[in-house]
Design an enzyme around this catalytic site. Structure first.
Site, short mmCIF file in Angstrom:
data_model
loop_
_atom_site.label_atom_id
_atom_site.label_comp_id
_atom_site.label_asym_id
_atom_site.label_seq_id
_atom_site.Cartn_x
_atom_site.Cartn_y
_atom_site.Cartn_z
CG HIS A 24 1.00 3.11 -0.37
ND1 HIS A 24 0.74 1.44 -0.68
CD2 HIS A 24 -0.43 2.98 0.09
CE1 HIS A 24 0.00 0.71 -0.46
NE2 HIS A 24 -1.00 2.20 -0.16
CG HIS A 80 -8.77 -1.52 2.72
ND1 HIS A 80 -7.78 -1.69 3.88
CD2 HIS A 80 -7.50 -0.59 2.17
CE1 HIS A 80 -6.63 -1.27 3.78
NE2 HIS A 80 -6.66 -0.89 2.42
CD GLU A 82 -3.75 1.85 3.10
OE1 GLU A 82 -3.87 0.74 2.08
OE2 GLU A 82 -2.49 2.75 2.61
CG ASP A 84 -6.58 4.91 -0.55
OD1 ASP A 84 -6.57 4.39 1.00
OD2 ASP A 84 -5.69 3.82 -1.23
CG HIS A 146 -2.69 -3.90 0.86
ND1 HIS A 146 -2.25 -2.95 1.64
CD2 HIS A 146 -4.17 -3.09 0.79
CE1 HIS A 146 -2.52 -1.66 1.19
NE2 HIS A 146 -3.57 -1.73 0.79
CG ASP A 165 -6.72 -1.10 -2.11
OD1 ASP A 165 -6.28 -0.70 -2.09
OD2 ASP A 165 -6.26 -1.27 -0.50
CE1 TYR A 193 -3.78 -0.34 -6.06
CE2 TYR A 193 -4.04 -2.72 -6.00
CZ TYR A 193 -3.99 -1.44 -5.81
OH TYR A 193 -4.82 -0.91 -4.77
CG HIS A 226 -7.07 2.28 -5.85
ND1 HIS A 226 -7.02 3.71 -5.61
CD2 HIS A 226 -6.67 1.41 -4.83
CE1 HIS A 226 -6.75 4.02 -4.45
NE2 HIS A 226 -6.54 2.75 -3.85
FE1 FEO Z 1 -5.31 -0.20 0.65
FE2 FEO Z 1 -6.51 1.80 -1.67
O1 FEO Z 1 -5.65 1.67 0.07
#
Ligand code: FEO
Length: 397
Positions: A24, A80, A82, A84, A146, A165, A193, A226
């Site tokens: 991030h 999601h 994002e 990643d 999130h 996530d 996390y 993750h």
């Molecule tokens: Fe919200 Fe692992 O990205």
């Protein structure tokens, strides 16, 4: 590469990022690396759930090719937006020529704004299903867990939840499952996390867990996007989330976090710690200028008391503690008590400024601040000891 089967015909096809140290941007240090987990589901129809960071696209594609030809993929589920998790979507969609992209309406909008791809997109909402053959994909929107686009995918036939996530950890490992790794490290990373990414969304998380449990969804395995997959005891992490989301600190201990110019505030901090210890309460001391912020935020999740100290500098607080307090303000953490201390030369605004920021952060100040002019005298140090003792007694309750 070894094929990793999570349950029959659901394969982990993600990538391990051993060398990532900042996530991030630079808001989260990842000293143990991370992984981007993607899952390939083989049935009459084939689905890929999530992808990986763009720079790991080759690894994802190689793992998929060991199982099927990517052109056979029917659905790419984007839980999601994002990057990643979505970074490899452009490469995958070039190979998966017949595949539909599937996600929430916000996901559709977000993916377009990131990649400007002209993809066949199926918008789904909570309760929608895609039947693959023997397995079903059920979708559960999870906005603000999130990001607004976030979604969970559930496979009822396998009692397998793919929550992206949620329930993840930044932990690189050759192992994929919770029964294969050191559980102290696993929980340490899961705690970090939650603390660094999810605290601000705690009320939403509580409601979502309640909704899922009440809907009768039976969970045998949680495979996040993750880190490590929870198959030994998935309710362990669910129950931890409930505790964290309720804002209940695990320990009645105290963090003393400070920044110092010439050592006076540090002397005060050490004596405050002695006072805390004197009543049998555990304390931890952090000089904010030399400590990993991600670790300190993790400790805030578990600690009841937070004492913040700074020298007064230019009628203000010092810059590292100011940055740290700004981060805390964004967390909107509940059920914590705080206090402030610091040294000064002439004006002495630091303690009041800290108190105000703690209040703005939702942290109730339990005792009045303590200030010292220049260096603490013997009497000042005795007062610091009493300050620590009094605060620890409030924490102990
Ligand atoms: Fe919200 Fe692992 O990205």
């Amino acid at each position: 590469m070894n094929k990793i089967e999570v349950v029959k015909n659901v394969f982990w096809v993600g990538a391990i990022d051993w060398n990532i140290r900042n996530f991030h941007g630079y808001t989260y240090t990842t000293k143990r690396g991370s992984s981007y987990n993607a899952y390939l589901i083989i049935d009459k129809k084939i689905a890929l759930v999530d992808t990986v960071l763009g720079s790991f696209s080759g690894e994802l594609i190689e793992r998929i090719k060991e199982i099927i030809d990517p052109s056979e993929i029917d659905y790419v589920i984007a839980n999601h937006v994002e990057t990643d998790h979505s970074g490899a979507i452009p490469e995958i969609m070039k190979l998966a020529t017949k595949a539909k992209l599937v996600g929430t309406a916000k996901c559709k909008e977000g993916l377009y704004r990131y990649y400007y791809g002209n993809w066949d997109f199926q918008v789904v909402k909570t309760g929608d299903e895609i039947l693959l053959g023997e397995k079903t994909l059920k979708f559960i929107e999870a906005p603000m867990i999130h990001w607004p686009d976030s979604m969970f995918t559930y496979i009822p036939e396998d009692r397998l939840l793919l929550p992206n996530d949620a329930f993840g950890q930044h932990l690189a490992s050759t192992q994929r499952f919770d029964d294969e790794v050191d559980n102290c490290i696993l929980m340490d990373e899961a705690t970090k996390y939650y603390a660094n990414i999810l605290i601000p969304y705690s009320q939403i998380i509580l409601k979502k867990i309640d909704e899922i449990l009440k809907s009768g969804i039976d969970i045998k395995i949680i495979a996040p996007s993750h880190g490590i997959i929870w198959r030994k005891d998935p309710m362990k992490i669910v129950n931890s989330y409930i505790q964290w989301a309720k804002g209940l600190p695990q320990y009645k201990d105290v963090l003393v976090i400070y920044e110092t110019m010439w050592g006076a505030t540090e002397k005060m901090a050490n004596m405050i710690l002695e006072g805390i210890k004197s009543v049998g309460v555990e304390g931890k001391l952090y000089n904010v200028s030399i400590t990993d912020r991600t670790e300190m935020i993790k400790d805030i999740l578990n600690s009841k008391g937070i004492i913040i100290g700074s020298s007064t500098h230019d009628n203000n607080i010092l810059p590292n503690i100011a940055g740290f307090l700004d981060f805390i303000k964004g967390l909107r953490i509940k059920n914590r008590i705080g206090a402030s201390f610091g040294s000064f030369g002439w004006s002495g605004e630091a303690t009041k400024i800290i108190e105000n920021i703690l209040k703005e952060s939702g942290i109730e100040t339990a005792i009045p601040p303590i200030s010292v002019k220049y260096m603490p005298s013997e009497d000042d140090l005795k007062n610091c000891f009493e300050f620590g003792k009094q605060f620890a007694e409030k924490v102990r309750g």
